[in-house]
Design a protein around this motif. Structure first.
Motif, PDB file in Angstrom:
ATOM      1  N   UNK A  27      82.164  31.048  23.888  1.00 31.09           N
ATOM      2  CA  UNK A  27      81.508  30.628  23.457  1.00 31.09           C
ATOM      3  C   UNK A  27      80.768  29.207  24.784  1.00 31.09           C
ATOM      4  N   UNK A  28      81.454  30.296  25.883  1.00 33.72           N
ATOM      5  CA  UNK A  28      81.181  28.313  27.152  1.00 33.72           C
ATOM      6  C   UNK A  28      79.478  28.281  27.348  1.00 33.72           C
ATOM      7  N   UNK A  29      78.924  26.727  27.468  1.00 31.71           N
ATOM      8  CA  UNK A  29      77.683  26.436  27.567  1.00 31.71           C
ATOM      9  C   UNK A  29      77.207  26.659  28.713  1.00 31.71           C
ATOM     10  N   UNK A  30      75.718  26.791  28.937  1.00 30.97           N
ATOM     11  CA  UNK A  30      75.061  27.470  30.544  1.00 30.97           C
ATOM     12  C   UNK A  30      73.673  26.267  29.680  1.00 30.97           C
ATOM     13  N   UNK A  31      72.867  26.899  30.360  1.00 35.75           N
ATOM     14  CA  UNK A  31      71.824  26.656  30.763  1.00 35.75           C
ATOM     15  C   UNK A  31      70.955  27.174  29.697  1.00 35.75           C
ATOM     16  N   UNK A  32      70.943  28.547  29.339  1.00 33.39           N
ATOM     17  CA  UNK A  32      69.866  28.696  28.226  1.00 33.39           C
ATOM     18  C   UNK A  32      70.574  29.123  27.113  1.00 33.39           C
ATOM     19  N   UNK A  33      72.606  28.920  27.064  1.00 32.55           N
ATOM     20  CA  UNK A  33      73.517  28.273  25.298  1.00 32.55           C
ATOM     21  C   UNK A  33      73.551  26.480  25.509  1.00 32.55           C
ATOM     22  N   UNK A  34      72.465  26.102  24.874  1.00 34.74           N
ATOM     23  CA  UNK A  34      73.495  25.195  24.654  1.00 34.74           C
ATOM     24  C   UNK A  34      74.546  24.521  23.950  1.00 34.74           C
ATOM     25  N   UNK A  35      75.288  23.792  24.379  1.00 31.72           N
ATOM     26  CA  UNK A  35      76.704  23.657  23.115  1.00 31.72           C
ATOM     27  C   UNK A  35      76.366  22.436  22.581  1.00 31.72           C
ATOM     28  N   UNK A  36      76.843  22.094  20.913  1.00 30.23           N
ATOM     29  CA  UNK A  36      76.765  20.654  19.996  1.00 30.23           C
ATOM     30  C   UNK A  36      77.283  19.978  19.665  1.00 30.23           C
ATOM     31  N   UNK A  37      77.270  19.105  21.362  1.00 35.94           N
ATOM     32  CA  UNK A  37      78.430  18.091  21.120  1.00 35.94           C
ATOM     33  C   UNK A  37      78.014  17.181  20.585  1.00 35.94           C
ATOM     34  N   UNK A  38      79.394  16.111  20.445  1.00 33.51           N
ATOM     35  CA  UNK A  38      79.107  15.137  19.182  1.00 33.51           C
ATOM     36  C   UNK A  38      78.042  13.765  19.798  1.00 33.51           C
ATOM     37  N   UNK A  39      77.117  14.154  21.039  1.00 35.68           N
ATOM     38  CA  UNK A  39      76.616  13.450  22.002  1.00 35.68           C
ATOM     39  C   UNK A  39      75.483  14.003  21.626  1.00 35.68           C
ATOM     40  N   UNK A  40      74.898  15.049  21.492  1.00 31.91           N
ATOM     41  CA  UNK A  40      73.516  15.543  21.140  1.00 31.91           C
ATOM     42  C   UNK A  40      73.824  17.033  21.877  1.00 31.91           C
ATOM     43  N   UNK A  41      73.365  17.617  22.464  1.00 35.54           N
ATOM     44  CA  UNK A  41      73.183  19.175  22.739  1.00 35.54           C
ATOM     45  C   UNK A  41      73.760  18.894  24.091  1.00 35.54           C
ATOM     46  N   UNK A  42      74.530  19.930  24.808  1.00 37.74           N
ATOM     47  CA  UNK A  42      75.022  20.097  26.461  1.00 37.74           C
ATOM     48  C   UNK A  42      74.464  21.265  26.879  1.00 37.74           C
ATOM     49  N   UNK A  43      74.031  21.340  28.404  1.00 30.82           N
ATOM     50  CA  UNK A  43      73.758  22.129  29.168  1.00 30.82           C
ATOM     51  C   UNK A  43      74.511  21.958  30.847  1.00 30.82           C
ATOM     52  N   UNK A  44      74.803  23.633  30.905  1.00 28.51           N
ATOM     53  CA  UNK A  44      75.703  22.991  32.098  1.00 28.51           C
ATOM     54  C   UNK A  44      75.018  24.324  32.893  1.00 28.51           C
ATOM     55  N   UNK A  45      74.314  23.249  33.874  1.00 25.76           N
ATOM     56  CA  UNK A  45      73.728  24.385  34.593  1.00 25.76           C
ATOM     57  C   UNK A  45      75.004  24.769  36.299  1.00 25.76           C
ATOM     58  N   UNK A  46      75.192  25.774  36.473  1.00 27.09           N
ATOM     59  CA  UNK A  46      75.482  26.408  37.209  1.00 27.09           C
ATOM     60  C   UNK A  46      75.340  26.226  38.272  1.00 27.09           C
TER      61      UNK A  46
END
Length: 451
Positions: free
Chosen positions: A26-45
């Motif tokens: 479930x690690x977030x990425x640029x194409x798989x966003x993670x739902x955090x308390x302050x909105x969705x999160x994207x991690x760009x490698x």
């Protein structure tokens, strides 16, 4: 156009879940966003943290257009965007793809590569790792097998100075010179001497060997393997390399415990152009700070939540340092923010028990000998490696420990008293050597002299 996955809900996960099954990663990425308390999160490698000015401009624009405007640097030299709408993934993917930041949709979460940020700039390393960086990223993106790696699996490219070798990567390439390099598999002292041109291929071979060894064990990373399996892995890599015709010789080289980042300020060396190293308080960059950095030259984001700006005309360096300092970035020794880090904490993370970023800011004082990292819960996301002061929010207060390697000593707990907490953290950062200078001052000049 690259298709983006919707933000995935938060779910508990054991760190020993199988890394080879993408449905469990479930690690977030640029194409798989993670739902955090302050909105969705994207991690760009961003392999090696290397960004061109146009790429940096696209990242900043995307954060302002789609998120909360800020960019967050990670302990792997990557970038996170927060406050995203859950349905913005397709637009974000299109922007990143157009900037060359998504060379392979299938591999975007496994491009976890840190590199010595001053390699080729200050003359201190034994080899320039930039050719390795380009080659390894190309091999990763061309490998079907590499898609099975976890988003946590980490490669490190160390130019011989020992900075990123100390970060505890799963696979580390070490520069020895133009003709040879070393491959460290896991955290042990065994390294494999290989021809320098074959080093990136050797690292990918080792990653394949790890995946085969991890099958059925639930291991995300080399350190998660059963002890006997991890101990046997270097020999298996040797066997595979020799089968492939790559000359390889095992030897011993202890992994350094302490990872010293570049000192803040002008990077030594450089005749026709200048590089500057800056720190980013808590790794968080406001839009105007990012625009100033991205407009100054090329960027190398560091695993210590900082940036090296490259390609600066020598006559521009002093004025730029003043501008960066005025913008709130760390540009020299003595900053109270030197060595201070924190996870996102409340309100961005539901698991956090405290607003640790605000607490870290309230406790900022003269820099201590040791870095300090504030965590909102026991997961301690993004904590450093080596030696540091660990501050963790617990139901009973804040637990403060002196961490060195795998051990923690001097543990104490401070309950609901901000002044007492700040005093205890300051004492812990300097208590082990009252007269010792800070790490910025301690690092030797030849290193260009620490989410």
């Amino acid at each position: 156009m690259l298709a983006a996955m919707p933000a995935s809900p938060r779910s508990p996960r054991s760190p020993r879940d199988a890394c080879a099954r993408s449905s469990g990663d479930a690690c977030p990425g640029a194409l798989r966003l993670h739902e955090a308390d302050d909105g969705a999160l994207a991690r760009i490698r961003i392999p090696g943290g290397v960004l061109t000015p146009p790429q940096a401009e696209v990242l900043g624009g995307a954060a302002e257009r789609l998120g909360d405007g800020e960019l967050h640097l990670t302990s792997r030299g990557n970038v996170q965007m927060r406050g995203l709408a859950p349905d913005c993934g397709t637009e974000l993917a299109s922007l990143l793809d157009g900037a060359g930041l998504l060379p392979s949709a299938r591999h975007e979460r496994v491009r976890n590569v840190v590199a010595s940020p001053l390699s080729g700039l200050d003359g201190a390393g034994a080899a320039d790792v930039r050719p390795w960086l380009t080659a390894l990223d190309g091999l990763l993106c061309a490998s079907d097998g590499a898609t099975a790696l976890s988003g946590r699996f980490l490669f490190a490219l160390d130019d011989g100075r020992g900075d990123v070798d100390a970060l505890g990567a799963d696979l580390t390439l070490l520069g020895l010179g133009a003709s040879e390099g070393l491959l460290r598999v896991g955290h042990g002292d065994t390294v494999l001497r290989v021809p320098a041109p074959d080093a990136p291929r050797a690292a990918l071979t080792a990653a394949d060997a790890f995946l085969d060894s991890a099958r059925g064990t639930g291991a995300w990373r080399v350190k998660d393997l059963p002890d006997d399996t991890a101990a046997a892995l270097p020999a298996e890599v040797v066997r595979r390399l020799r089968e492939a015709g790559v000359p390889v010789a095992p030897e011993r080289r202890p992994r350094p415990l302490e990872a010293l980042p570049p000192a803040h300020g002008r990077v030594p060396g450089g005749l026709r152009e200048t590089a500057l190293s800056v720190g980013v308080p808590l790794g968080r960059l406001a839009p105007e700070q990012w625009r100033l950095l991205s407009g100054a030259g090329g960027l190398r984001l560091t695993p210590w939540r900082g940036a090296v700006v490259t390609g600066i005309a020598p006559g521009r360096a002093d004025g730029l340092l003043e501008e960066l300092s005025a913008a709130g970035l760390i540009t020299g020794p003595g900053s109270p923010w030197t060595g201070v880090g924190a996870c996102i904490g409340q309100p961005g993370c539901a698991k956090s028990l405290a607003d640790v970023r605000a607490e870290a800011g309230a406790a900022v004082g003269p820099p201590g000998r040791l870095p300090v990292y504030w965590s909102g819960c026991e997961r301690r996301c993004g904590h450093p490696h080596g030696e540091w002061i660990d501050v963790v929010a617990t139901p009973d207060g804040h637990r403060i420990s002196h961490v060195r390697g795998e051990s923690a000593t001097g543990t104490t707990t401070v309950r609901d008293d901000p002044a007492a907490l700040a005093a205890a953290v300051a004492e812990a950062r300097g208590a082990h050597s009252q007269d010792a200078p800070t790490r910025d001052a301690r690092a030797p000049d030849t290193r260009g002299s620490r989410s």
